[in-house]
Every structure is written in structure tokens, then in C-alpha cells.
Scaffold this active site. Structure first.
Site, PDB file in Angstrom:
ATOM      1  N   TYR A 175      -1.841 120.640  31.878  1.00  0.00           N
ATOM      2  CA  TYR A 175      -1.404 119.419  32.571  1.00  0.00           C
ATOM      3  C   TYR A 175      -2.210 119.197  33.852  1.00  0.00           C
ATOM      4  O   TYR A 175      -2.667 118.077  34.135  1.00  0.00           O
ATOM      5  CB  TYR A 175       0.087 119.553  32.872  1.00  0.00           C
ATOM      6  CG  TYR A 175       0.730 118.350  33.519  1.00  0.00           C
ATOM      7  CD1 TYR A 175       0.929 117.175  32.798  1.00  0.00           C
ATOM      8  CD2 TYR A 175       1.190 118.398  34.839  1.00  0.00           C
ATOM      9  CE1 TYR A 175       1.543 116.077  33.383  1.00  0.00           C
ATOM     10  CE2 TYR A 175       1.805 117.318  35.424  1.00  0.00           C
ATOM     11  CZ  TYR A 175       1.982 116.155  34.691  1.00  0.00           C
ATOM     12  OH  TYR A 175       2.594 115.075  35.276  1.00  0.00           O
ATOM     13  N   LYS A 194      -4.652 116.090  34.713  1.00  0.00           N
ATOM     14  CA  LYS A 194      -4.333 115.193  35.827  1.00  0.00           C
ATOM     15  C   LYS A 194      -5.441 115.165  36.889  1.00  0.00           C
ATOM     16  O   LYS A 194      -5.686 114.121  37.508  1.00  0.00           O
ATOM     17  CB  LYS A 194      -2.994 115.589  36.447  1.00  0.00           C
ATOM     18  CG  LYS A 194      -1.790 115.270  35.568  1.00  0.00           C
ATOM     19  CD  LYS A 194      -1.764 113.798  35.194  1.00  0.00           C
ATOM     20  CE  LYS A 194      -0.460 113.372  34.538  1.00  0.00           C
ATOM     21  NZ  LYS A 194      -0.475 111.942  34.147  1.00  0.00           N
TER      22      LYS A 194
END
Length: 303
Positions: free
Chosen positions: A164, A168
Site C-alpha cells: 500500500y 501510494k
């Protein structure tokens, strides 16, 4: 006149949470909205078209215009279909909000290739797919807005989120280059790091008192807090705002710094391991601490 009158917006992952509130506010401000959501769970599995249909129904009941789309942003051709939905139904596209996301949290030494690939595919590749699909139309009409969603998991760090965080932080880079590549066509790109309680962060551990206290704070942060900034960045009022990273934490809005050199050293003879060892302390005072998001934001959110 409403701020987004005559605009057409695509909001990915807008069947629930942050995306839903963005879609509703944009419609309230006059935009025609493509509500994209395949209706999967927080891990990306499953499919429920009713999720997007319900938001479309809400918008229409409020007097707005909206259409549902159930394609996945993770597939290049599917992203093209999402943009084509806007063109077919409303005749143009002005705004792309890359909000869709999933989680597959795991400590790095336990993370599978599939868990890595799935998160990268939705967040990072999905944001590229949507940007690439819309960019030619924005270029041709010499206007457009990209709103990308990043996270402090990537900008600062969080344990157990290698996939993640990588996605991001990659989106922050994609956002910057999109802003640079599209500037001459009056197209802007900005990123938002949201602090809000949603199903995507519902998996945060609550095993200790500190963890429970943190989750209780997060539950105070409504997805509705995020929508006004996204709507503003999508409007003509923000024509001179591009390449920036914003954070929204309750009623607090912040601008994040972006990587720049903070200190340098020079050696006319070149560096060796020994000479670097001798000046390590000079650089060390400017090192970024090994922190997680909660260390940087330990204070109570302003709600």
C-alpha cells in the site's frame, strides 16, 4: 452558479466511503457524475453492482445527474470503458478522481506476491490507467482536473503496508509528472492524503489500549470532510493549483512538503568509506526519523 456546473466527473470507488461523499458533493455542485465501483470488499474480492446503483439513486433523488459504471480500474481496457461511459452518457469528461483502492496488509516478510500485485494494480496502475485514458481528451479540450489519492502510509510510513505504501508514494510521483506533462494544456493534477474512517482502515489492529485509542480518534473523522477539498480542486477556482499534495484531517487541511535536498557535503578528492564514516554525524543530524503516521500526527484531530 454552482461551482461544477456543466462539468462531467468520474469518481472511481465511489460506491462507499470517501468516494461516495465526493460523488454526492460534486453532483450537488452541478457536476454530472460517473459513479464507478465494482462493489468488491476491502480486499478487492467480490462484486456487487448495487453499491454504485445506490449512489446514483441518491444523486438523482437530489435532482442531479449520474450514471453507474462497474468496471475495474486495474485493467487498462476497463479504465478506457469508464472514461467512455462519461463520453457516451454526458458527451465529455472534465474531472477524474482516482479514489478506488483495496488493502492486503501483511508484514513484509510474510507478504505474498499476489498480495503485492493486487494492491499495486488497483492503486498505482489503476491511477495510471484512468489518467492515461482521460489525458488525450483533456489535452484536446485544453482543460481538465486529476485528483489522485495518496496516503501518509507512503508519505510517512506505516508498519505492515509495504504494498500500500509503495503504491501510494508511487501515486505521489505519478501526480507530479501528470502536473508537469499536462501543464501546457491547462490541466491540473493534485493529490490528497485523507484521514477518515472507512472500511479500508477498518482492519487496523485494536489489540492494545493505544491501538484502540487511535482507532477511536479515526472514527471521529468523517469521509465528508474530504469532499470539499476535492470539489474545490476540481473547480475553475483552482486553475492555478497543480502538482501539490494536500492532507485533510477532520476540519484541518494541510499541504505536504515534497522531497528536496536538506543538506549536502562535498569532498574535492572524492569519497571513501573511511571519509564517509568520519562525516556521518554531519549528515545524521538531517536524517528523517524512522516514524509512522501516528508519530507525526499524535495530536487530537480537529473535528
Amino acid at each position: 452558479m454552482k461551482k461544477l456546473e456543466n462539468k462531467v466527473a468520474v469518481v472511481t470507488g465511489s460506491g462507499r466511503g470517501i468516494g461516495r461523499d465526493i460523488a454526492l458533493l460534486m453532483a450537488k455542485e452541478g457536476a454530472k457524475v460517473v459513479v464507478n465501483d465494482l462493489g468488491g470488499g476491502s480486499d478487492g474480492n467480490g462484486n456487487d453492482t448495487k453499491v454504485a446503483d445506490e449512489v446514483v439513486r441518491e444523486i438523482r433523488e437530489l435532482g442531479g445527474e449520474a450514471v453507474a459504471n462497474y468496471d475495474s480500474v486495474s485493467e487498462y481496457e476497463s479504465a478506457t470503458k469508464i472514461v467512455e461511459t462519461a463520453l457516451t452518457e454526458f458527451g465529455r469528461i472534465d474531472i477524474v478522481v482516482n479514489n478506488a483502492g483495496i488493502l492486503r496488509d501483511r508484514m513484509l516478510f510474510k507478504m505474498s506476491e499476489e498480495e503485492w500485485d493486487a494492491v499495486i494494480a488497483v492503486h498505482l496502475k489503476g491511477s495510471f490507467n484512468m489518467t492515461r485514458a482521460a489525458a488525450p481528451y483533456f489535452k484536446e479540450q485544453k482543460s481538465g482536473r486529476f485528483i489522485n489519492f495518496t496516503s501518509t502510509s507512503g508519505l510517512i510510513g506505516n508498519v505492515g503496508q509495504a504494498n500500500y505504501a509503495a503504491a501510494k508514494l508511487g501515486i505521489a510521483g505519478l501526480n507530479r509528472i501528470t502536473a508537469l506533462d499536462m501543464a501546457r494544456y491547462n490541466v491540473t493534477a493534485n493529490a490528497v492524503a485523507p484521514f477518515a474512517w472507512s472500511r479500508l482502515i477498518g482492519s487496523i489492529p485494536t489489540e492494545t489500549d493505544d491501538q484502540k485509542a487511535r482507532v477511536d480518534k479515526l472514527k471521529q473523522l468523517s469521509p465528508a470532510h474530504i469532499a470539499p477539498l476535492v470539489a474545490f480542486l476540481s473547480s475553475d477556482e483552482a486553475a492555478d493549483v497543480s502538482g501539490q499534495i494536500f492532507g485533510v484531517r477532520g476540519k484541518e487541511i494541510m499541504v505536504f512538503s515534497q522531497p528536496r535536498p536538506v543538506r549536502s557535503v562535498y569532498n574535492a578528492e572524492g569519497w571513501s568509506i573511511d571519509s564517509l564514516s568520519s562525516i556521518k554525524g554531519s549528515l545524521q543530524s538531517s536524517f528523517t526519523p524512522l516514524e509512522v503516521s501516528a508519530d507525526v500526527f499524535p495530536y487530537e484531530p480537529l473535528v
